[in-house]
Design a protein around this motif. Sequence first.
Motif, short mmCIF file in Angstrom:
data_model
loop_
_atom_site.label_atom_id
_atom_site.label_comp_id
_atom_site.label_asym_id
_atom_site.label_seq_id
_atom_site.Cartn_x
_atom_site.Cartn_y
_atom_site.Cartn_z
N ALA A 258 1.96 2.47 7.43
CA ALA A 258 3.21 2.23 6.38
C ALA A 258 3.70 0.66 6.86
CB ALA A 258 4.22 3.29 6.41
N SER A 259 4.04 0.68 7.94
CA SER A 259 4.61 -0.32 8.69
C SER A 259 3.83 -1.60 8.49
CB SER A 259 5.35 -0.22 10.19
OG SER A 259 5.65 -1.39 10.61
N LEU A 260 2.64 -1.50 8.71
CA LEU A 260 1.66 -2.51 8.87
C LEU A 260 1.39 -2.95 7.41
CD1 LEU A 260 -0.71 -1.06 11.59
CD2 LEU A 260 0.50 -3.25 11.83
N PRO B 278 2.81 11.19 1.71
CA PRO B 278 4.08 10.48 1.83
C PRO B 278 4.41 10.26 3.36
CG PRO B 278 4.25 12.27 0.26
CD PRO B 278 2.93 12.39 1.07
N ASN B 279 4.86 9.08 3.56
CA ASN B 279 5.01 8.41 5.09
C ASN B 279 6.42 7.98 5.05
OD1 ASN B 279 3.90 6.40 3.94
ND2 ASN B 279 2.49 5.78 5.60
N PRO B 280 7.38 8.39 4.73
CA PRO B 280 8.55 7.67 5.02
C PRO B 280 8.83 7.54 6.40
CG PRO B 280 9.13 9.56 4.31
CD PRO B 280 7.72 9.66 3.94
N MET C 182 0.86 -1.32 0.10
CA MET C 182 0.14 0.12 0.09
C MET C 182 0.80 1.38 0.17
SD MET C 182 -3.32 0.78 2.36
CE MET C 182 -4.65 1.61 1.70
N VAL C 183 0.39 2.13 -0.71
CA VAL C 183 0.79 3.56 -0.76
C VAL C 183 -0.04 4.51 -0.39
CG1 VAL C 183 2.31 5.19 -2.04
CG2 VAL C 183 2.46 2.99 -2.68
N VAL D 164 3.71 9.95 18.09
CA VAL D 164 4.28 9.39 16.61
C VAL D 164 3.19 9.46 15.54
CG1 VAL D 164 5.08 7.32 15.42
CG2 VAL D 164 6.13 7.87 17.88
N PRO D 165 3.46 9.95 14.30
CA PRO D 165 2.15 10.06 13.47
C PRO D 165 1.76 8.59 13.10
CG PRO D 165 4.05 11.39 12.77
CD PRO D 165 4.66 10.75 13.92
N LYS D 166 0.37 8.55 12.83
CA LYS D 166 -0.20 7.11 12.70
C LYS D 166 0.35 6.71 11.23
CE LYS D 166 -4.59 4.85 12.89
NZ LYS D 166 -4.45 4.53 11.49
#
Lengths: 251, 283, 287
Positions: C179-181, A94-96, A89-90, C172-174
Amino acid sequence: MSDIMTAKDLNLWYDQTQALKNVSIKIPEKSITAFIGPSGCGKSTFLKTLNRMNDLIPSVKITGEVCYNGQNIYDSSVDVNELRREIGMVFQKPNPFPMSIYDNIAYGPRTHGIKSKVKLDEIVEQSLRDAAIWDEVKDRLKKNALGMSGGQQQRLCIARALAVKPKILLMDEPTSALDPISTSRIEELAIELKKSYTIVIVTHNMQQAVRISDNTAFFLLGELIEYGETEKLFSQPVDKRTEDYITGRFG
Amino acid sequence: MLNKKRKAYTIAMKAAMYISTGLTAALVIFLVAYVFVKGIPHISWELLSTKPSYISGRIGILPDILNTLYIVLATLIFVIPLGVGAAIYLTEYAKNKKLVGIIEYAAETLSGIPSIIYGLVGMLFFCQFLGFKTSLLAGSLTLVIMNLPTVMRTTQESLKTVPQSYRDGAFGLGAGKWRVIRTVVLPGCVDGVITGCILSVGRILGESAALLFTAGFAHALNGIFEGLTSPGASLTVALYVYAKEQGEFGVAFAIAAILMILTLLINFSATLVSRYFAKKREL
Amino acid sequence: MKKNKTIERAIHGVFLILGLLTVGCVLLITIYLVISGIPAIAEIGLFDFLFGTEWASTAAEPKYGILPFILTSVYGTAGAILIGVPIGFFAAVYLSKMANQKVKAFMEGAVSLLAGIPSVVYGLVGMLVLVPAVREIFDIPDGASLFSAIIVLAIMILPSIIKVSMTALEAVPKEYEDASLALGATPVETYFRVSAPAAKSGIAAAVVLGVGRAIGEAMAVMMVSGNVPNMPSLFQSVRFLTTAVASEMSYSSGLQQQALFSIALVLFLFIMLINATLNFFLKKEKD
C-alpha cells in the motif's frame, strides 16, 4: 475521449513461466475499465504492470511497453515513485496501516512532502469525503484504522489512494473480501469517482463488470482475448472463448 | 524526480543500514579472527593433555576440559527429564489455562534472571543448604535451573507438532494416558529434546558467572564421580582466572579459541538439526 | 482396573510436580534473595543503603552505600542501549527487508555466533584490545572504565536486538508495504515509516530484552570496567551491581556478605521489573 494509458506487446515472465503474452490495450480517460477472466489468467498481473508493482518481485522480466500520457513507464528515466503517485492502487484485501485513520490518509501527502497541518487536515477531509466515508469517521479520526469494518477499511484505502491526487486508480478485486452491502457501496463510489479519475478494476465478478464498467477486457492464460465496450462484449462477444466464459461454461 | 529532501532521507537511511550491518559483520569477523590468531598458536598437545603444575611452571587445561565435560553431562542428565516432564505436563495434562500461564511466565522469568544471581542462589541453596559444598555437582544443578526453560520450551514446541489424531487413535484403542504418552507423545518430542540439548550445551559452555561461586576454581585432575563432588573450574572460569588474576593471556586466548570453535560447532549443528527436522516435518 | 487408576494418578502427580518446577525455582530464588537480602538492608537502613554514595566494605568503619553501583548499572545499560539499539535496528531493517538471501544467511550465522560467544571471551578481547585503545584515544590513565564497559555491553546486546527486531519486522504483512509503495513512497521510506511502526511492539520487546541482558551481565564488564566503586563517570573505573556481587563474594563474610546479597536483591528487583515490561510488549506483539 483520449486514451490515458496504452500497453503495446507486453510480455511478462516469472522466471521461466510466461504470465502475459503480447498484451496490447488502450484505456480511455475518466472511464471504468474492467479486467475479467478466470483466476490465474493474468488480469491482476497485468494490472500491476500499470504502476510497476511487479518491479518488487525480483524474478520478473518484462518486454514491450506501457505508456502513460505517451511516456513509456518502463523507460529508465521514469521515477517509479512519482509514477505510483499518479497511478494509485487499491488492493484485494483492505490494507490500512496499523495507525490512526487520520495518519493513514495523511501518509501519502506527508511522504510527498506536505507538512502543514492545515493543508493535511484539508486533504484528509476532502479524501474521506470523496471516498464517501467522512460522515462515518469524522468523529474518530484519531482512532486506529484496524478497528473499522472491512467495507469501511476498503473505502479508507480508497480515500488514502485519493489523498495523493492520482490520475488513475487501479483496483485489484477491491470487493472480493467484502459483504454485498459494502460491495455495492464501493461500486457506487467507483461510478462517482469516474467523473474525475480513470479507474481500472480487476474483478472476478461479471455482474460487477456489467454494473459499473464502460469497457471490459477478457483475459485467458495470459492473453488478452477480447476488449471492447462492456455492453457489447457481454451481449455479442466476438470470440468463442469469451462467450464460453461469460455464459459460465468455465472458470 | 524525487525532491531533494526525500532523496537525502533515502540516502541517509540506506547509509545507516549499510553501516550498521557492515559494522556488525566486521565485528564478528574481527572477534573470530583476533581470537584465532592470538589463541591457536598457544594450543599445544601439552596444554590440552596436562594439568598445571606450579613446580615446573607448566600450564595445562586438561582438568578444565574434563570439568566442563562433567558439568555438561551432569546438567543434561538432570535437565532433560525435568524439562521434558514439565513440557509433557503443560501439553498433555494441564487443563487450567491460568496455571499454564503462571508456569510459562515463571519459565520466562527464569530465562531473564542474570547468571550472577543464579550463582548466588546456587551457592546458598546447593552448596550451603543442601551441603554439596563448592563442587561441580552444585554448579551443574545451578545450571539445571538455568536451562530448564530452554529444554521445556523446545520440547513443548515439538510436542505441538504431534498430531492430536495420534493421541485420539491411541486413546481409542483403550490405552491409558501414561501409555499414550510413552508410546505416542514421547517419541514425538525427540526433535525438541535434541534442539534443547544443543542450545543448553551452548549456554553451559559459555557460562561463567553462575559457576564462579558454585563450582569454584580448582584445576585438579579427577575422574567423573570424584570430579562431581569436588570443586573445579570450567573452561570459561579458567579463562577468567588466567586472564584476570594471573595475566596468562596466551593460555586465556588458547581457551578462548577453543570456546570459539565449540561455539561455531554448536551453531552449525543447531542449524543442521533444525533444517533436518524442518525437512522431516514436511514429509 | 483399580490398580491402573492409582498408577495413572501417581503419574499425573509426578508430571504435575515437574510442571510446577519452574514456578518452584522462581519462588526458591525469590525467597532466598529476600531472606538473605533483607537483614543487611535492615541493619544499614534502606535509605542509607540505596542512596549512600560511598561503598567501603573493608574499611575500619565500613560504609555500604550502593548508589554508585545502581547508577553505574543504569548509565551503563542506557549507554549500551543508546549505541546498540540504533545499530541493531538499522541492521535488522536491512537484513529483513533489503538484503539478498546470501547476505542474510551469512549475517544470521554471524549474529548467532555473536550471541553464542561466552561473555568471558568478550571480556578478554575487551581487556586487551578495547581498554588499551580507550586509554590511548582518550588519553586517560586507565582505559578500564564505564565507557569501555558500555562498548562491550552494546556489542553483547546486538544479537538479541537484531534477532528479535528481525522477527517482528518479518511478521509485518506485505500488504502494508504494498500500500505504501503504491502511494509513491520509496522502499526505504516504506520500511521506516510503515514497516517499523507496524513492528513497534516487537522492536520495543527487543530493546527491553537488551536492557535485561545489559543490566545482568557480570563477567565481561568485570574485566573491562576497572571494578572500583566510584560514582559513575564515563572515563573512570566503575563497579556495576553485578560485579559488586561477584568481586567481593569469594572473600566476604558477616555484614559485608549480607550486603552483597542485598545488592543481588536490588538487581533481582530491576530484572523482575524488566521481565514484566518485556512480557507486556510480547503480549502486545501477539495481538
